[in-house]
Design an enzyme around this catalytic site. Structure first.
Site, PDB file in Angstrom:
ATOM      1  N   HIS A   1     -37.403  23.218 -53.069  1.00  0.00           N
ATOM      2  CA  HIS A   1     -37.097  21.264 -53.010  1.00  0.00           C
ATOM      3  C   HIS A   1     -37.908  20.465 -51.720  1.00  0.00           C
ATOM      4  O   HIS A   1     -36.635  19.780 -51.251  1.00  0.00           O
ATOM      5  CB  HIS A   1     -35.511  21.632 -53.405  1.00  0.00           C
ATOM      6  CG  HIS A   1     -34.750  20.744 -52.720  1.00  0.00           C
ATOM      7  ND1 HIS A   1     -33.811  20.546 -51.927  1.00  0.00           N
ATOM      8  CD2 HIS A   1     -34.256  19.689 -54.075  1.00  0.00           C
ATOM      9  CE1 HIS A   1     -32.934  18.845 -52.460  1.00  0.00           C
ATOM     10  NE2 HIS A   1     -33.308  18.498 -54.126  1.00  0.00           N
TER      11      HIS A   1
ATOM     12  N   LYS B   1     -29.772  13.226 -46.042  1.00  0.00           N
ATOM     13  CA  LYS B   1     -28.655  14.216 -45.832  1.00  0.00           C
ATOM     14  C   LYS B   1     -28.618  14.461 -44.072  1.00  0.00           C
ATOM     15  O   LYS B   1     -29.642  14.794 -43.792  1.00  0.00           O
ATOM     16  CB  LYS B   1     -29.433  15.604 -46.299  1.00  0.00           C
ATOM     17  CG  LYS B   1     -29.862  15.985 -47.795  1.00  0.00           C
ATOM     18  CD  LYS B   1     -31.258  15.064 -47.801  1.00  0.00           C
ATOM     19  CE  LYS B   1     -31.500  15.572 -49.602  1.00  0.00           C
ATOM     20  NZ  LYS B   1     -30.966  14.529 -50.727  1.00  0.00           N
TER      21      LYS B   1
ATOM     22  N   ASP C   1     -52.855  18.084 -40.282  1.00  0.00           N
ATOM     23  CA  ASP C   1     -54.094  17.974 -38.876  1.00  0.00           C
ATOM     24  C   ASP C   1     -54.020  19.007 -38.067  1.00  0.00           C
ATOM     25  O   ASP C   1     -53.593  19.082 -37.231  1.00  0.00           O
ATOM     26  CB  ASP C   1     -54.947  17.584 -38.244  1.00  0.00           C
ATOM     27  CG  ASP C   1     -55.827  16.674 -39.620  1.00  0.00           C
ATOM     28  OD1 ASP C   1     -55.934  17.121 -40.329  1.00  0.00           O
ATOM     29  OD2 ASP C   1     -56.664  15.268 -38.706  1.00  0.00           O
TER      30      ASP C   1
ATOM     31  N   LYS D   1     -39.176  18.881 -48.365  1.00  0.00           N
ATOM     32  CA  LYS D   1     -40.248  17.958 -48.890  1.00  0.00           C
ATOM     33  C   LYS D   1     -40.465  17.571 -47.248  1.00  0.00           C
ATOM     34  O   LYS D   1     -40.082  16.803 -45.886  1.00  0.00           O
ATOM     35  CB  LYS D   1     -38.738  16.567 -48.751  1.00  0.00           C
ATOM     36  CG  LYS D   1     -38.481  16.652 -50.452  1.00  0.00           C
ATOM     37  CD  LYS D   1     -36.749  16.118 -50.069  1.00  0.00           C
ATOM     38  CE  LYS D   1     -35.514  16.449 -50.853  1.00  0.00           C
ATOM     39  NZ  LYS D   1     -35.824  17.193 -52.423  1.00  0.00           N
TER      40      LYS D   1
ATOM     41  N   HIS E   1     -29.900   8.586 -50.774  1.00  0.00           N
ATOM     42  CA  HIS E   1     -30.576  10.735 -50.875  1.00  0.00           C
ATOM     43  C   HIS E   1     -30.698  10.889 -49.218  1.00  0.00           C
ATOM     44  O   HIS E   1     -30.747  12.137 -49.093  1.00  0.00           O
ATOM     45  CB  HIS E   1     -31.984  10.072 -51.271  1.00  0.00           C
ATOM     46  CG  HIS E   1     -32.156  11.550 -52.107  1.00  0.00           C
ATOM     47  ND1 HIS E   1     -33.585  12.070 -51.553  1.00  0.00           N
ATOM     48  CD2 HIS E   1     -32.239  11.903 -52.792  1.00  0.00           C
ATOM     49  CE1 HIS E   1     -33.774  13.040 -52.007  1.00  0.00           C
ATOM     50  NE2 HIS E   1     -32.749  13.695 -52.802  1.00  0.00           N
TER      51      HIS E   1
END
Length: 489
Positions: free
Chosen positions: A407, A232, A414, A409, A230
């Site tokens: 999309h 990229k 903080d 992620k 997965h």
């Protein structure tokens, strides 16, 4: 045929029953051997028992996660590749004459140590980080980097579409190969299943190399749809690297009406952190092709230090002993004292990560989760909704992005620490897939991510706990059914 069945139907039925018993018992033994989590083992056992033949078939396709021939093979290849790559000059790793690494702030040392496990990478200083919040700007930057390549282009994506966007990258890679640049292109065989090999002929004809990762129809790999790559990653000349949430396709630049506006987060990094991205790519390439590309050309000596950001690349996969991406998410959430902001299209994590978010919410930390409004994967979306009530009860604010497809992620803590990359907050990313994230210890970069997060909230709908609690019984039933598949979502 009818006469045969009339005469021997009892024998046929008996043999079929025996086959079912053997398959069921054999599969149950495999479930008990492979599944460490009790709930996962129970769920799969029930599926195998209650769905004769279908349950075992589902387990054969979806159930294998960490113990399988492909994974053992990749572990072996990793050790072999690391031994082959050990001849890279030491000065190529840090840059001859480069300034020493700036110390990680004390409160984030635990996160740095967790990510720098025996298979991981250290924090690197002197990096310049540039963020992209839309696909078109990220594509333009990646294509420009490919056009400027002098020695090699290494590119790795989960999804690569045979559409206008895909053809733009194929054209750029073909031109690079024609002028003598080494091109290595790795795509995931499941994520890019709709892409024909014909699309890559121009790259190969120009001297480039293209390979699929864990081919689905290869019996050596047991037809697994799990264990996907997965990541990229784009690395140019060992000096410039890209990673994040974007794949290659028209939907990622907002050209597909089904999704509309596409919100994503990608980054460009220059500096020592590129070496880590390079190593991740070349290890994957070695596994897929058995070619061990190595040497100072891929890890440049006198690597410049163009910025001031502390960056650490963290990667994980089912073949790794340390679930480093999951550990960084878990520890990052627990380190939060003021705010923990998360963007992820899918929220189906394991119990530990859910507990960490709930505890942070109960402790008074400003915890916010930004996810989808219009889902592209309904089962994962319904499973996520099943877990929202525990978050809402703990004071966590849950938002749904309504402008289009969300999309991105990333995890922000903080105003000082961030994780940006390919990993969603779900079991598939944390336990099953090969993922790569960039951990950023830089308040300036985190501030830009926070500003974009707040802007996204302006386009989002906040879930009202009371309204959500009054949702129809049919919706609750669908959510409950979907969450049974959470181990593979």
């Amino acid at each position: 045929m009818t006469a045969f069945l009339d005469q021997f139907w009892q024998d046929v039925a008996g043999w079929l029953f025996l086959l079912e018993v053997v398959v069921t018992v054999g599969t149950l033994l495999s479930v008990l051997h492979l599944k460490r989590e009790p709930m996962s083992a129970i769920a799969w056992s029930l599926a195998v028992i209650l769905l004769p033949l279908v349950g075992p078939l589902m387990f054969f396709v979806f159930g294998y996660q960490t113990i399988s021939r492909p994974i053992r093979r990749k572990q072996h290849r990793r050790k072999k590749y690391l031994s082959l790559a050990a001849d890279v000059p030491a000065e190529a790793k840090t840059g001859e004459g480069a300034p020493g690494p700036r110390a990680v702030p004390r409160r984030w040392e635990v996160l740095a140590k967790l990510a720098h496990h025996p298979e991981g990478f250290p924090v690197t200083a002197g990096n310049r980080v540039e963020l992209y919040h839309l696909g078109e700007t990220a594509y333009a930057a990646m294509l420009a980097a490919i056009a400027e390549a002098k020695h090699h282009v290494h590119i790795e994506f989960f999804i690569f579409r045979p559409d206008e966007s895909g053809r733009r990258f194929v054209a750029a890679l073909t031109l690079a190969a024609r002028r003598g640049v080494e091109v290595r292109f790795l795509y995931d065989s499941v994520g890019s299943h709709s892409t024909s090999q014909r699309l890559f002929k121009a790259i190969v004809a120009a001297g480039g190399k293209v390979s699929g990762f864990l081919p689905l129809l290869n019996p050596v790999y047991r037809f697994r749809v799990n264990l996907r790559n997965h990541r990229k990653i784009l690395v140019v000349d060992g000096r410039v690297g890209f990673t994040g949430g974007l794949n290659i396709g028209d939907e990622y630049v907002g050209k597909v009406p089904q999704f509309g506006h596409w919100r994503d987060t990608h980054l460009r990094v220059e500096g020592p952190a590129v070496e880590s991205l390079q190593r991740v790519f070349l290890e994957d390439w070695h596994f897929a092709t058995e070619e061990a590309a190595r040497g100072p050309a891929y890890y440049p000596v006198h690597l410049p230090h163009p910025g001031t950001s502390l960056v650490q690349i963290v990667h994980s996969g089912p073949d790794a002993e340390h679930k480093a991406v999951r550990e960084s998410y878990f520890a990052g959430i627990l380190r939060g004292r003021k705010r923990v902001w998360i963007a992820s299209p899918y929220y189906v994590p394991d119990a530990g990560v859910r507990d960490a978010l709930v505890l942070a919410g109960r402790a008074g930390v400003d915890v916010r989760l930004l996810c989808l409004f219009r889902p592209d994967h309904w089962v994962a979306f319904l499973a996520a909704r099943y877990y929202w009530p525990e978050l809402l009860a703990a004071g966590v604010k849950v938002y749904q992005y309504a402008r289009g497809m969300m999309h991105s992620k990333y995890l922000l803590v903080d105003g000082e620490w961030a994780s940006v990359g390919s990993a969603n907050l779900d079991n598939r990313s944390l336990l099953l897939n090969y993922e790569a994230n960039a951990l950023i210890y830089d308040a300036k970069v985190v501030a830009e991510l926070e500003a974009e997060f707040l802007n996204d909230l302006e386009w989002s709908v906040r879930i009202d706990p009371e309204v959500f609690a009054a949702r129809p019984a049919a919706a609750r039933l669908a959510e409950n059914a979907a969450r049974l598949l959470s181990p593979i979502l």
